[in-house]
Design an enzyme around this catalytic site. Structure first.
Site, PDB file in Angstrom:
ATOM      1  N   ASP A  66       0.848  -1.200   0.000  1.00 55.11           N
ATOM      2  CA  ASP A  66       0.000   0.000   0.000  1.00 55.11           C
ATOM      3  C   ASP A  66       0.883   1.249   0.000  1.00 55.11           C
ATOM      4  O   ASP A  66       1.928   1.268   0.643  1.00 55.11           O
ATOM      5  CB  ASP A  66      -0.854   0.044   1.291  1.00 55.11           C
ATOM      6  CG  ASP A  66      -1.614  -1.271   1.506  1.00 55.11           C
ATOM      7  OD1 ASP A  66      -2.106  -1.833   0.509  1.00 55.11           O
ATOM      8  OD2 ASP A  66      -1.647  -1.737   2.659  1.00 55.11           O
ATOM      9  N   ASP A  72       0.389   7.880   8.301  1.00 50.76           N
ATOM     10  CA  ASP A  72       0.688   6.475   8.646  1.00 50.76           C
ATOM     11  C   ASP A  72       2.004   6.416   9.412  1.00 50.76           C
ATOM     12  O   ASP A  72       2.131   5.782  10.444  1.00 50.76           O
ATOM     13  CB  ASP A  72       0.907   5.675   7.347  1.00 50.76           C
ATOM     14  CG  ASP A  72      -0.367   5.049   6.812  1.00 50.76           C
ATOM     15  OD1 ASP A  72      -0.501   5.001   5.581  1.00 50.76           O
ATOM     16  OD2 ASP A  72      -1.198   4.606   7.637  1.00 50.76           O
ATOM     17  N   GLU A  95       1.899  -3.064  11.287  1.00 49.82           N
ATOM     18  CA  GLU A  95       1.516  -3.304   9.896  1.00 49.82           C
ATOM     19  C   GLU A  95       2.469  -2.573   8.954  1.00 49.82           C
ATOM     20  O   GLU A  95       2.708  -2.999   7.829  1.00 49.82           O
ATOM     21  CB  GLU A  95       0.091  -2.790   9.696  1.00 49.82           C
ATOM     22  CG  GLU A  95      -0.454  -2.903   8.295  1.00 49.82           C
ATOM     23  CD  GLU A  95      -1.559  -1.895   8.062  1.00 49.82           C
ATOM     24  OE1 GLU A  95      -1.244  -0.731   7.746  1.00 49.82           O
ATOM     25  OE2 GLU A  95      -2.724  -2.278   8.215  1.00 49.82           O
ATOM     26  N   GLU A  96       3.068  -1.473   9.448  1.00 48.09           N
ATOM     27  CA  GLU A  96       3.913  -0.630   8.584  1.00 48.09           C
ATOM     28  C   GLU A  96       5.377  -1.033   8.581  1.00 48.09           C
ATOM     29  O   GLU A  96       6.201  -0.364   7.979  1.00 48.09           O
ATOM     30  CB  GLU A  96       3.806   0.842   9.021  1.00 48.09           C
ATOM     31  CG  GLU A  96       2.432   1.447   8.871  1.00 48.09           C
ATOM     32  CD  GLU A  96       1.944   1.431   7.418  1.00 48.09           C
ATOM     33  OE1 GLU A  96       0.730   1.448   7.212  1.00 48.09           O
ATOM     34  OE2 GLU A  96       2.791   1.367   6.504  1.00 48.09           O
ATOM     35  N   ASP A 117      -1.959  -1.785  14.032  1.00 53.34           N
ATOM     36  CA  ASP A 117      -2.152  -1.102  12.750  1.00 53.34           C
ATOM     37  C   ASP A 117      -2.226   0.375  13.123  1.00 53.34           C
ATOM     38  O   ASP A 117      -3.241   0.820  13.654  1.00 53.34           O
ATOM     39  CB  ASP A 117      -3.464  -1.593  12.108  1.00 53.34           C
ATOM     40  CG  ASP A 117      -3.788  -0.840  10.821  1.00 53.34           C
ATOM     41  OD1 ASP A 117      -4.810  -1.175  10.206  1.00 53.34           O
ATOM     42  OD2 ASP A 117      -3.035   0.085  10.454  1.00 53.34           O
ATOM     43  N   LEU A 119      -2.467   3.236  11.584  1.00 51.78           N
ATOM     44  CA  LEU A 119      -3.486   4.078  10.987  1.00 51.78           C
ATOM     45  C   LEU A 119      -4.284   3.234  10.005  1.00 51.78           C
ATOM     46  O   LEU A 119      -3.754   2.755   9.000  1.00 51.78           O
ATOM     47  CB  LEU A 119      -2.858   5.271  10.257  1.00 51.78           C
ATOM     48  CG  LEU A 119      -3.847   6.436  10.219  1.00 51.78           C
ATOM     49  CD1 LEU A 119      -3.821   7.158  11.558  1.00 51.78           C
ATOM     50  CD2 LEU A 119      -3.544   7.359   9.104  1.00 51.78           C
ATOM     51  N   GLU A 281      -5.430  -6.559  12.048  1.00 55.33           N
ATOM     52  CA  GLU A 281      -6.824  -6.121  11.838  1.00 55.33           C
ATOM     53  C   GLU A 281      -7.816  -7.212  12.247  1.00 55.33           C
ATOM     54  O   GLU A 281      -8.713  -6.971  13.053  1.00 55.33           O
ATOM     55  CB  GLU A 281      -7.015  -5.743  10.361  1.00 55.33           C
ATOM     56  CG  GLU A 281      -6.174  -4.531   9.954  1.00 55.33           C
ATOM     57  CD  GLU A 281      -6.019  -4.336   8.442  1.00 55.33           C
ATOM     58  OE1 GLU A 281      -5.802  -5.338   7.728  1.00 55.33           O
ATOM     59  OE2 GLU A 281      -6.122  -3.192   7.988  1.00 55.33           O
TER      60      GLU A 281
HETATM   61  P1  AHG Z   1      -5.007   0.352   6.037  1.00 53.87           P
HETATM   62  O1  AHG Z   1      -5.315   1.791   5.769  1.00 53.87           O
HETATM   63  O2  AHG Z   1      -4.506   0.091   7.426  1.00 53.87           O
HETATM   64  O3  AHG Z   1      -4.158  -0.258   4.962  1.00 53.87           O
HETATM   65  O4  AHG Z   1      -6.401  -0.439   6.011  1.00 53.87           O
HETATM   66  C1  AHG Z   1      -7.249  -0.279   4.918  1.00 53.87           C
HETATM   67  C2  AHG Z   1      -8.193  -1.446   4.850  1.00 53.87           C
HETATM   68  C3  AHG Z   1      -9.352  -1.360   5.832  1.00 53.87           C
HETATM   69  O5  AHG Z   1      -9.303  -0.220   6.637  1.00 53.87           O
HETATM   70  C4  AHG Z   1     -10.582  -1.323   4.961  1.00 53.87           C
HETATM   71  O6  AHG Z   1     -11.596  -2.155   5.464  1.00 53.87           O
HETATM   72  C5  AHG Z   1     -10.076  -1.841   3.631  1.00 53.87           C
HETATM   73  O7  AHG Z   1      -8.723  -1.483   3.545  1.00 53.87           O
HETATM   74  C6  AHG Z   1     -10.818  -1.237   2.458  1.00 53.87           C
HETATM   75  O8  AHG Z   1     -10.334  -1.898   1.308  1.00 53.87           O
HETATM   76  P2  AHG Z   1     -11.058  -1.645  -0.109  1.00 53.87           P
HETATM   77  O9  AHG Z   1     -10.741  -0.237  -0.490  1.00 53.87           O
HETATM   78  O10 AHG Z   1     -10.451  -2.673  -1.020  1.00 53.87           O
HETATM   79  O11 AHG Z   1     -12.534  -1.895   0.113  1.00 53.87           O
HETATM   80 MN    MN Z   2      -5.807  -1.295   8.366  1.00 57.67          MN
HETATM   81 MN    MN Z   3      -2.827   0.850   8.384  1.00 54.46          MN
END
Ligand code: AHG
Ligand code: MN
Ligand code: MN
Length: 336
Positions: A66, A72, A95-96, A117, A119, A281
């Site tokens: 990501d 973050d 997570e980071e 996690d 953020l 998560e």
């Molecule tokens: P993060 O920002 O910690 O990477 O988490 C993002 C996750 C979670 O928060 C959310 O339910 C999911 O990504 C949404 O994913 P989509 O955009 O694929 O639905």
């Molecule tokens: Mn997350």
């Molecule tokens: Mn995160």
């Protein structure tokens, strides 16, 4: 323990809970206090994210691929620095960060393990949509000294506590240490989390489903049939359900915990394990849902039964009301 909710601070509540459970060492309470301090430090930045340049992305990608947002990184470093010197933790994982995070040599290593996690929902930062932080706590399995990877890779049923912070229209701290789930709302004027939702219990059945239907065409037949079922009209079973999805797990699961229904990030033909991370998560949220009288599932069994193989592994995840999870599992197993 009925309370006039005003001015029952998180601090006092944790201490009272400790008195209720003989053998609970003050160490655990101190650990929760440290997490609530970290939450306030992150909240301070999050609440002015629009004003200072913590918006936007860095040029970093995290281990999950990501794009990493500045907030973050700030949240990750803030939580680590708030937690590394209290003497309650022997190792952390975030997570980071690809590898486990050791406690600096100058600090005492404690008997707990923290996975977090920092953020959650970072893609929503720039749109000022609710984001969160998620925490999972285990007791160490190694004897002493520096914590190890094995201390981190424990199955979810071994958690001793889990918590999330939701930075929404108000900021809340929701946690459980195995004696129910309790919610506290931040009163910014005094900088204290005040008890606002004591002993949260999820309804046995809801009428809201929450997932990214954009993935529908990649879902298996069981999942597709389940979603079509939810959309059919049938008063007796409260259908059609409403769809609510903001794309921040903490926001979507907090609403599901309070209103009932089901949250899901299923696996699909492109990502058989789905997107959400087991350790940061799914485990903490599964612990909280089961503590609140709800259920978790990976499609077959409780998330808490999964034996982790690696620090950043993903799992399909279903969280929600007992009846809704049971119905969903029947469709996934081809029994309906
Ligand atoms: P993060 O920002 O910690 O990477 O988490 C993002 C996750 C979670 O928060 C959310 O339910 C999911 O990504 C949404 O994913 P989509 O955009 O694929 O639905
Ligand atoms: Mn997350
Ligand atoms: Mn995160």
């Amino acid at each position: 323990m009925g309370h006039a909710h005003k001015f029952m601070t998180l601090e006092r509540y944790i201490n009272e809970q400790e008195d209720l459970h003989p053998g609970a060492t003050g160490e655990f309470s101190a650990l929760l206090h440290d997490i609530s301090l970290a939450a306030k430090l992150v909240w301070r930045e999050v609440s002015k994210a629009g004003l200072v340049n913590v918006m936007g992305s860095t040029d970093r990608m995290n281990v999950s691929g990501d794009v990493v947002k500045k907030l973050d990184i700030f949240a990750d470093e803030t939580i680590f620095k708030a937690m590394d010197h209290g003497g309650h933790i022997c190792v952390m994982a975030s997570e980071e960060n690809e590898d486990i995070l050791h406690i600096p040599d100058q600090y005492k290593a404690g008997k707990y393990v923290l996975l977090y996690d920092p953020l959650d929902g970072s893609s929503n930062i720039d749109a000022n949509i609710t984001i969160g932080s998620i925490f999972s706590i285990f007791k160490r399995v190694s004897d002493s000294g520096k914590g190890t990877l094995a201390d981190c890779l424990q199955p979810g049923y071994k958690q001793v506590a889990a918590a999330y912070i939701i930075y929404g229209s108000s900021t809340m701290f929701v946690y459980s240490t195995g004696h129910g789930v309790h919610g506290f709302t931040l009163d910014p004027s005094v900088g204290e989390f005040l008890l606002s939702h004591e002993n949260i219990r999820i309804p046995a059945k809801g009428k809201i489903y929450s997932l990214n239907e954009g993935n529908f065409s990649n879902y298996g037949p069981g999942m597709q049939k389940y979603l079509q079922y939810l959309k059919e009209s049938d008063k007796a079973t409260g259908r059609p359900y409403s769809l609510r999805y903001i794309g921040t797990m903490v926001g979507d699961v907090h609403r599901t915990l309070l209103y009932g229904g089901i949250f899901a990030y299923p696996g699909d033909s492109k990502n058989p394990k789905g997107k959400l991370r087991l350790m940061y998560e799914c485990n903490p949220m599964a612990y909280l849902f089961e503590q609140a009288g709800g259920r978790s599932s990976d499609g077959e069994k409780s998330i808490l039964k999964i034996q982790p193989g690696s620090l950043h592994e993903r799992t399909p995840v279903f969280l929600g009301s007992v009846e809704d999870i049971a119905t969903c599992e029947k469709f996934l197993k081809g029994e309906r």
